[in-house]
Design a protein around this motif. Structure first.
Motif, PDB file in Angstrom:
ATOM      1  N   MET A 191       0.861  -1.180   0.000  1.00 32.51           N
ATOM      2  CA  MET A 191       0.000   0.000   0.000  1.00 32.51           C
ATOM      3  C   MET A 191       0.899   1.233   0.000  1.00 32.51           C
ATOM      4  O   MET A 191       1.763   1.381   0.880  1.00 32.51           O
ATOM      5  CB  MET A 191      -0.951  -0.016   1.192  1.00 32.51           C
ATOM      6  N   ASN A 204      -2.507   5.541  -3.214  1.00 25.44           N
ATOM      7  CA  ASN A 204      -3.366   6.719  -3.112  1.00 25.44           C
ATOM      8  C   ASN A 204      -3.006   7.696  -4.225  1.00 25.44           C
ATOM      9  O   ASN A 204      -1.858   8.116  -4.362  1.00 25.44           O
ATOM     10  CB  ASN A 204      -3.225   7.394  -1.747  1.00 25.44           C
ATOM     11  N   THR A 224      -6.763   4.437  -4.503  1.00 21.15           N
ATOM     12  CA  THR A 224      -7.627   5.118  -3.550  1.00 21.15           C
ATOM     13  C   THR A 224      -7.415   6.626  -3.726  1.00 21.15           C
ATOM     14  O   THR A 224      -6.581   7.056  -4.515  1.00 21.15           O
ATOM     15  CB  THR A 224      -7.313   4.683  -2.109  1.00 21.15           C
ATOM     16  N   ASN A 244     -12.284   2.879   0.598  1.00 16.83           N
ATOM     17  CA  ASN A 244     -11.705   4.206   0.790  1.00 16.83           C
ATOM     18  C   ASN A 244     -12.681   5.055   1.608  1.00 16.83           C
ATOM     19  O   ASN A 244     -13.869   5.116   1.294  1.00 16.83           O
ATOM     20  CB  ASN A 244     -11.480   4.831  -0.584  1.00 16.83           C
ATOM     21  N   ASP A 282      -8.240   2.334   3.236  1.00 20.87           N
ATOM     22  CA  ASP A 282      -7.463   3.574   3.221  1.00 20.87           C
ATOM     23  C   ASP A 282      -8.336   4.641   3.862  1.00 20.87           C
ATOM     24  O   ASP A 282      -9.367   5.028   3.303  1.00 20.87           O
ATOM     25  CB  ASP A 282      -7.091   3.958   1.785  1.00 20.87           C
ATOM     26  N   HIS A 326      -8.473   8.344   4.748  1.00 16.93           N
ATOM     27  CA  HIS A 326      -7.815   9.586   4.355  1.00 16.93           C
ATOM     28  C   HIS A 326      -8.248  10.687   5.319  1.00 16.93           C
ATOM     29  O   HIS A 326      -9.387  11.162   5.272  1.00 16.93           O
ATOM     30  CB  HIS A 326      -8.237   9.934   2.921  1.00 16.93           C
ATOM     31  N   THR A 385      -3.843   7.921   5.255  1.00 20.33           N
ATOM     32  CA  THR A 385      -3.180   8.761   4.252  1.00 20.33           C
ATOM     33  C   THR A 385      -3.572  10.213   4.497  1.00 20.33           C
ATOM     34  O   THR A 385      -4.367  10.510   5.372  1.00 20.33           O
ATOM     35  CB  THR A 385      -3.566   8.351   2.815  1.00 20.33           C
ATOM     36  N   ASP A 400      -0.140   6.919   9.123  1.00 17.22           N
ATOM     37  CA  ASP A 400      -0.005   7.501   7.784  1.00 17.22           C
ATOM     38  C   ASP A 400       1.092   6.809   6.988  1.00 17.22           C
ATOM     39  O   ASP A 400       2.197   6.597   7.491  1.00 17.22           O
ATOM     40  CB  ASP A 400       0.280   9.006   7.842  1.00 17.22           C
TER      41      ASP A 400
END
Length: 265
Positions: free
Chosen positions: A5, A37, A64, A114, A146, A148, A172, A193
């Motif tokens: 990832m 990402n 993502t 996501n 993920d 964010h 992320t 992160d």
């Protein structure tokens, strides 16, 4: 199973370092699935179809994203078509594209979801009920998330809430890799992160002088991606998953510097 990832790919510098590092990482770690990402791929915001195709060609399986994904209108024209470019599932229902998807890897069903946080971020819906619904209707073997978000506590709280119900949750958005990679008590792999892929001599990918101007004076400033290629950084994690019980066994940080645009070996 090995899953790579990758943290936010930022602009041209990010695309360069990923093109140099990713093929060899796939070979070195025997990677089965690559999730990256992509919300900052094109000039720091969103991802053009051209750059999507380039990254697919070098090994990215699923993309993502985050709050910048629709900053380029071209995304809206192809996101539904490709199916493997995700938006945060808790974005407005009026935005196109999937927030979760399932792929087959080594005879396993792998779901990638996501989501986006709400603290210090653009408005999105509460991720908890949306994710609870996704899980309630999911029968995949492996589930990767993920998340964010800006706030570390928000990422941690979400991961602890679903510990043992998902295989991994990675954060992320902040572009700075954290060192808290671990397996949570009930078995979910976690890191706050992933970090960033791009120019290390920057402020989270942007030219330092522009960010400094805004911070120092309070005046508006247009942030543009750093073009310094003398020190490129690649950030991400490799998650090792036991194929007998579908549990994460290890989450290993990957942090690679390429100096003076050298090739990666």
């Amino acid at each position: 199973m090995k899953v790579l990832m990758i943290g936010d790919i930022f602009a041209r510098a990010g695309r360069i370092v990923v093109s140099k590092v990713l093929p060899q990482l796939i070979q070195e770690y025997q990677i089965d699935l690559v999730v990256a990402n992509a919300e900052n791929v094109t000039h720091g915001k969103s991802i053009l179809r051209q750059h999507y195709d380039e990254l697919k060609d070098i090994g990215v399986s699923i993309f993502t994203s985050g709050n910048h994904i629709f900053k380029n209108s071209e995304v809206s024209k192809y996101i539904d078509e490709v199916g493997d470019l995700l938006k945060p599932a808790n974005m407005s229902l009026y935005t196109p594209g999937p927030g979760t998807t399932v792929v087959s890897v080594k005879n396993k069903t792998v779901r990638i979801t996501n989501l986006m946080g709400r603290s210090f971020m653009d408005h999105v819906d509460n991720p908890y009920p949306i994710f609870e619904e996704i899980i309630a209707n999911d029968n995949s073997d492996i589930h990767l998330v993920d998340f964010h978000a800006e706030a570390s506590a928000e990422k941690l709280a979400f991961a602890w809430s679903f510990d043992g119900k998902i295989t991994a949750l990675v954060g992320t958005h902040t572009h700075v890799q954290t060192t808290d990679n671990r397996i949570l008590p009930k078995g979910t792999a976690y890191i706050t992160d992933l970090g960033m892929c791009g120019s290390f001599n920057s402020i989270i990918g942007a030219k330092p002088e522009e960010v400094i101007t805004k911070e120092k004076t309070g005046l508006p400033a247009r942030f543009t991606p750093s073009e310094d290629l003398s020190d490129l950084i690649f950030s991400g994690v490799v998650i090792s998953i036991n194929e007998d019980n579908n549990k994460a066994e290890k989450i290993e940080r990957i942090l690679i510097h390429l100096h003076n645009d050298e090739d990666y070996h």
